[in-house]
Design an enzyme around this catalytic site. Structure first.
Site, PDB file in Angstrom:
ATOM      1  N   LYS A   1       0.787  -1.288  -0.039  1.00  0.00           N
ATOM      2  CA  LYS A   1       0.004   0.092  -0.090  1.00  0.00           C
ATOM      3  C   LYS A   1       0.851   1.435  -0.163  1.00  0.00           C
ATOM      4  O   LYS A   1       1.965   1.078   0.201  1.00  0.00           O
ATOM      5  CB  LYS A   1      -0.813  -0.155   1.335  1.00  0.00           C
ATOM      6  CG  LYS A   1      -0.086   0.048   2.626  1.00  0.00           C
ATOM      7  CD  LYS A   1      -0.843  -0.493   3.762  1.00  0.00           C
ATOM      8  CE  LYS A   1      -0.202  -0.383   4.713  1.00  0.00           C
ATOM      9  NZ  LYS A   1      -0.617  -1.095   6.215  1.00  0.00           N
TER      10      LYS A   1
ATOM     11  N   TYR B   1      12.904  31.841   2.980  1.00  0.00           N
ATOM     12  CA  TYR B   1      11.567  32.273   3.694  1.00  0.00           C
ATOM     13  C   TYR B   1      11.874  32.782   5.069  1.00  0.00           C
ATOM     14  O   TYR B   1      11.948  31.911   5.894  1.00  0.00           O
ATOM     15  CB  TYR B   1      10.524  31.339   3.260  1.00  0.00           C
ATOM     16  CG  TYR B   1      10.232  31.194   2.022  1.00  0.00           C
ATOM     17  CD1 TYR B   1       9.972  32.315   0.930  1.00  0.00           C
ATOM     18  CD2 TYR B   1       9.960  30.143   1.298  1.00  0.00           C
ATOM     19  CE1 TYR B   1       9.279  32.323  -0.254  1.00  0.00           C
ATOM     20  CE2 TYR B   1       9.694  30.014  -0.192  1.00  0.00           C
ATOM     21  CZ  TYR B   1       9.376  30.833  -0.750  1.00  0.00           C
ATOM     22  OH  TYR B   1       8.980  30.738  -2.183  1.00  0.00           O
TER      23      TYR B   1
HETATM   24  C1  PLP Z   1       0.226  -1.974   6.859  1.00  0.00           C
HETATM   25  C2  PLP Z   1      -0.312  -2.899   7.730  1.00  0.00           C
HETATM   26  C3  PLP Z   1       0.355  -4.239   7.770  1.00  0.00           C
HETATM   27  C4  PLP Z   1       1.881  -3.955   7.726  1.00  0.00           C
HETATM   28  O1  PLP Z   1       2.318  -3.549   8.750  1.00  0.00           O
HETATM   29  P1  PLP Z   1       4.000  -3.238   9.000  1.00  0.00           P
HETATM   30  O2  PLP Z   1       4.270  -2.774  10.344  1.00  0.00           O
HETATM   31  O3  PLP Z   1       4.587  -2.545   8.018  1.00  0.00           O
HETATM   32  O4  PLP Z   1       4.572  -4.866   8.914  1.00  0.00           O
HETATM   33  C5  PLP Z   1      -0.228  -5.255   8.182  1.00  0.00           C
HETATM   34  N1  PLP Z   1      -1.614  -5.352   8.391  1.00  0.00           N
HETATM   35  C6  PLP Z   1      -2.345  -4.226   8.162  1.00  0.00           C
HETATM   36  C7  PLP Z   1      -3.876  -4.526   8.251  1.00  0.00           C
HETATM   37  C8  PLP Z   1      -1.885  -3.155   7.575  1.00  0.00           C
HETATM   38  O5  PLP Z   1      -2.671  -2.029   7.364  1.00  0.00           O
END
Ligand code: PLP
Length: 367
Positions: A36, A261
């Site tokens: 993601k 800035y």
């Molecule tokens: C993003 C996510 C993970 C992975 O988490 P990490 O800490 O990056 O390993 C696992 N389960 C869900 C539901 C997530 O949203």
């Protein structure tokens, strides 16, 4: 070599090594790679392609759109969409063979109605809320919802899962509480053997999970960005993410002159200043104004003044730099390193947010 002003470099060789190490330690559990948010900033499609070749078993995304992007790039691994969905997204979730998270009776019925109308089947994972209080059915309702999914012909139940709320605090009592709630539930519903039970994420795998269940869902670890010291078994897992730029301008500034800035930085003496062509418009946080550092010619040099949308300034008085010199904002240069965690602490956030913030304006170069 490159004609970019600034870019992100992804070390694919190290990424493959990271995946191999993880796979070795998972033994019989499946490996779901979370891709993601543009694969935590590493590039959704390129990372998914490598994962597919390295025999990762599953991919997880947050949204329908991310799933479609993967399918359109011919990724054929199973893809779980972790987030929830709206009624008008069901058609595409099924069309693109994405596995749907069912987090309530309401959502399940929407899917059932759609499938019955179109004579379709769909793959689903039942999401149980054991304590995160984000999405997911409560553990009591989960029993009847599982029965419902099993009883309706349109559902192919692929998994049952939950998510830790406090896994990054190893000794937090919620970890045991949530594990127990999930285990008790699984004991009650006795899912068919083909159903994948999954709960473990990076922090749980690194710090406390003894039972990895049928699958682990990992994002941070495969990208080598676990924020605490790596446990011994993962000590060869390394970050694969560097942010680089090139010095674009040099000047000498007299004492008592304001820089950038708001003139929040004023020179205390005659100062050699270089300009770096990258800024918060690329995802390099403005909170690093006056406090961040970059590597030039193997040494750390301080950012002076406000970080602009596309550029910022660095005091190079203690060293030297020529226009065109490589600047490392994240990563290694000679013997020095600036890590994602270094930046996260300066920005008072977590490494995940720093990674995700680097956006599409920076080209990703895969080496
Ligand atoms: C993003 C996510 C993970 C992975 O988490 P990490 O800490 O990056 O390993 C696992 N389960 C869900 C539901 C997530 O949203």
């Amino acid at each position: 070599m490159l004609n970019y002003s600034s870019w992100i470099e992804i070390d694919t060789k190290q990424f493959k090594k990271n995946l191999e190490i993880i796979k070795f330690h998972l033994k019989n559990s499946l490996f779901c790679l979370c891709v993601k948010a543009n694969a935590y900033g590493h590039g959704l499609i390129e990372i998914a392609k490598i994962a597919q070749n390295q025999e990762v078993d599953y991919l997880a995304v947050a949204t329908l759109l991310e799933g479609i992007q993967l399918r359109e790039a011919n990724i054929d691994l199973p893809i779980l969409v972790l987030g929830t969905f709206h009624e008008n997204q069901i058609q595409d979730l099924i069309k693109y063979d994405l596995e749907i998270t069912i987090s309530s009776f309401f959502k399940a019925k929407l899917v059932k109605d759609f499938c019955e109308k179109k004579s379709l089947k769909c793959k689903v994972h039942l999401k149980v809320d054991t304590g995160m209080k984000r999405i997911g059915v409560n553990p009591i309702t989960a029993i009847s919802l599982y029965k419902y999914l099993k009883g309706e012909g349109c559902f192919i139940i692929k998994g049952i899962f939950s998510h830790f709320a406090c896994a990054d605090q190893k000794d937090h009592p919620m970890n045991k509480v949530q594990s127990k709630i999930f285990d008790d539930l699984l004991n009650k519903i006795k899912p068919d053997r083909s159903i994948i039970c999954h709960m473990v994420n990076t922090a749980a795998l690194c710090d406390f999970a003894i039972d990895l269940k049928d699958m682990v869902r990992l994002g941070a670890l495969p990208f080598g960005c676990y924020s605490k010291p790596m446990p011994d078994k993962f000590k060869d897992i390394k970050s694969i993410f560097s942010v680089k730029s090139k010095v674009s301008y040099f000047k000498v500034v007299e004492k008592d002159e304001g820089i950038s800035y708001g003139h929040i930085y004023v020179t205390k003496a005659k100062t050699n200043v270089v300009t770096i062509p990258i800024g918060y418009g690329d995802g390099y946080s403005r909170s690093l104004s006056n406090i961040g550092k970059v590597l030039i010619r193997g040494k750390k040099h301080p950012i002076i003044g406000t970080i602009c949308m596309d550029q910022f300034m660095v005091d190079i008085t203690e060293g030297s730099a020529y226009i065109g010199d490589e600047v490392v904002l994240v990563g290694r240069q000679q013997t020095q390193e600036i890590t994602i965690q270094d930046i996260a602490s300066l920005c008072k956030t977590i490494s995940y947010e720093v990674l995700c913030a680097f956006n599409e304006r920076l080209p990703r170069v895969y080496i």
